[in-house]
Motif scaffolding. Structure first.
Motif, PDB file in Angstrom:
ATOM      1  N   SER A   1       0.816  -1.221   0.000  1.00  0.00           N
ATOM      2  CA  SER A   1       0.000   0.000   0.000  1.00  0.00           C
ATOM      3  C   SER A   1       0.845   1.264   0.000  1.00  0.00           C
ATOM      4  O   SER A   1       0.543   2.234  -0.684  1.00  0.00           O
ATOM      5  N   TRP A   2       1.901   1.228   0.781  1.00  0.00           N
ATOM      6  CA  TRP A   2       2.643   2.465   1.047  1.00  0.00           C
ATOM      7  C   TRP A   2       3.944   2.582   0.261  1.00  0.00           C
ATOM      8  O   TRP A   2       4.664   3.571   0.384  1.00  0.00           O
TER       9      TRP A   2
ATOM     10  N   ALA B   1       3.813   3.761  -4.439  1.00  0.00           N
ATOM     11  CA  ALA B   1       2.874   3.792  -3.318  1.00  0.00           C
ATOM     12  C   ALA B   1       1.445   3.988  -3.827  1.00  0.00           C
ATOM     13  O   ALA B   1       1.200   4.798  -4.706  1.00  0.00           O
ATOM     14  N   LYS B   2       0.532   3.220  -3.257  1.00  0.00           N
ATOM     15  CA  LYS B   2      -0.890   3.426  -3.570  1.00  0.00           C
ATOM     16  C   LYS B   2      -1.466   4.493  -2.631  1.00  0.00           C
ATOM     17  O   LYS B   2      -2.451   5.143  -2.937  1.00  0.00           O
ATOM     18  N   MET B   3      -0.874   4.611  -1.474  1.00  0.00           N
ATOM     19  CA  MET B   3      -1.348   5.596  -0.497  1.00  0.00           C
ATOM     20  C   MET B   3      -0.191   6.488  -0.096  1.00  0.00           C
ATOM     21  O   MET B   3       0.939   6.024   0.058  1.00  0.00           O
ATOM     22  N   LYS B   4      -0.530   7.731   0.102  1.00  0.00           N
ATOM     23  CA  LYS B   4       0.493   8.705   0.449  1.00  0.00           C
ATOM     24  C   LYS B   4      -0.116   9.745   1.391  1.00  0.00           C
ATOM     25  O   LYS B   4      -1.210  10.250   1.126  1.00  0.00           O
TER      26      LYS B   4
ATOM     27  N   ILE C   1      -4.844  11.986   3.042  1.00  0.00           N
ATOM     28  CA  ILE C   1      -4.228  10.868   2.327  1.00  0.00           C
ATOM     29  C   ILE C   1      -4.609  10.959   0.861  1.00  0.00           C
ATOM     30  O   ILE C   1      -5.758  11.255   0.532  1.00  0.00           O
ATOM     31  N   VAL C   2      -3.664  10.718  -0.023  1.00  0.00           N
ATOM     32  CA  VAL C   2      -3.945  10.644  -1.446  1.00  0.00           C
ATOM     33  C   VAL C   2      -3.826   9.183  -1.859  1.00  0.00           C
ATOM     34  O   VAL C   2      -2.836   8.531  -1.544  1.00  0.00           O
ATOM     35  N   GLU C   3      -4.838   8.689  -2.539  1.00  0.00           N
ATOM     36  CA  GLU C   3      -4.771   7.304  -3.023  1.00  0.00           C
ATOM     37  C   GLU C   3      -4.650   7.285  -4.529  1.00  0.00           C
ATOM     38  O   GLU C   3      -5.266   8.074  -5.224  1.00  0.00           O
ATOM     39  N   SER C   4      -3.850   6.370  -5.044  1.00  0.00           N
ATOM     40  CA  SER C   4      -3.754   6.232  -6.494  1.00  0.00           C
ATOM     41  C   SER C   4      -3.758   4.745  -6.814  1.00  0.00           C
ATOM     42  O   SER C   4      -3.398   3.926  -5.994  1.00  0.00           O
ATOM     43  N   ARG C   5      -4.206   4.426  -7.990  1.00  0.00           N
ATOM     44  CA  ARG C   5      -4.263   3.007  -8.397  1.00  0.00           C
ATOM     45  C   ARG C   5      -3.597   2.804  -9.742  1.00  0.00           C
ATOM     46  O   ARG C   5      -3.464   3.724 -10.504  1.00  0.00           O
TER      47      ARG C   5
ATOM     48  N   TYR D   1       0.371  11.901  10.239  1.00  0.00           N
ATOM     49  CA  TYR D   1      -0.290  12.897   9.373  1.00  0.00           C
ATOM     50  C   TYR D   1       0.252  14.314   9.555  1.00  0.00           C
ATOM     51  O   TYR D   1      -0.087  15.212   8.793  1.00  0.00           O
TER      52      TYR D   1
END
Lengths: 181, 181
Positions: free
Chosen positions: A55-56, A164-167, A177-181, B88
């Motif tokens: 994830s990270w 990273a999918k999550m940042k 949090i920013v999520e990307s796929r 955070y």
């Protein structure tokens, strides 16, 4: 930059589950390349850490089961040095031990015990350096964190974890949090 | 020098026993003046830490049971500031947040959560600063250790713990303890 891997010795699956997880989390967050859980297995912790890395981001290896002697032997055969973290060792603040370790330019295996460790860990056959993060009773998780922070001169805390999918976007208030796929 | 006290929030007596013990050990070894276990009690940990202080010297207070809101209120009424450690928050390496905290010259209460913390912790009513020891999933024990090491600029690791019955003499190989009575 040389790489650092943690050898976690003496893990007891029930009793040490959360502490070893914290040791692994700290190692990853602070720039180590991986961890070896020696002489035992704990698939649950391995899964937890691997999920976090997925994830990270970044790369962080998790191995388990090998006998500590073999891990040390292999590490040395590959040209690395071994640092044993212990309250009895040379004080990282009061001595020049960290400078010696860094100036070797070699990969570092850090032995972090959980219970009382075998006497051999202090000997030349095993450790190149015995390092104390202060000479008081301590937490191995805290000691490892400070060693890594000092070794990498704080730079790991700004490191970009790739894929990273999550940042987290750091901020003074609240969570972002920013999520990307 | 301003003093630092830890507010450990969210401790669950069974589940968090060892981690909270490590948080307290790290706090003591790294120069904090004490810890407050809020909203719950755990006499076993208190006893463990007090025994360590008796043997290894220095002063380190252990309080428990008070509601976290009252601890924060009292701290602020006495002129102290509150730092909430969270992944955070403002990155301690990439921002000037530590400089702001240090230059306030005020006593610091550091909130260290165990579980997910109440949203209020991020608000101005509670925290003066939300500080991240890197913005990755982390160990609160590791984060606290690095915060203290940086706040005290490494000096705690050389600190003399007064009235110690036991003292480690640091060395490159083996263990050496001096006992006095």
């Amino acid at each position: 930059m040389p790489k650092i891997v943690i050898l976690r010795w003496g893990h007891r699956p029930q009793r040490d589950a959360r502490l070893t997880t914290h040791v692994a989390l700290a190692a990853r967050a602070l720039g180590a390349s991986g961890i070896v859980l020696s002489d035992t297995e704990d698939s649950k912790i391995k899964e937890t850490i691997e999920k976090i890395t997925q994830s990270w981001g970044g790369e962080f290896s998790f191995e388990m089961g090998a006998h500590w002697k073999n891990v040390v032997k292999k590490w040395k055969a590959n040209g690395g040095i071994v640092v044993h973290l212990t309250a009895y060792g040379e004080n990282i603040e009061a001595s020049n031990v960290l400078r010696k370790i860094r100036s070797s330019g070699k990969d570092v295996l850090i032995i972090v015990g959980s219970q009382k460790v075998p006497k051999e860990f202090y000997s030349e056959q095993v450790s190149d350096f015995n390092v104390a993060i202060g000479n008081q009773p301590h937490s191995e998780c805290a000691s490892l964190a400070i060693f890594l922070d000092r070794y990498f001169e704080g730079k790991s805390l700004e490191k970009n974890f790739e894929n990273a999918k999550m940042k987290i976007i750091p901020q003074g208030r609240g969570k972002r949090i920013v999520e990307s796929r």
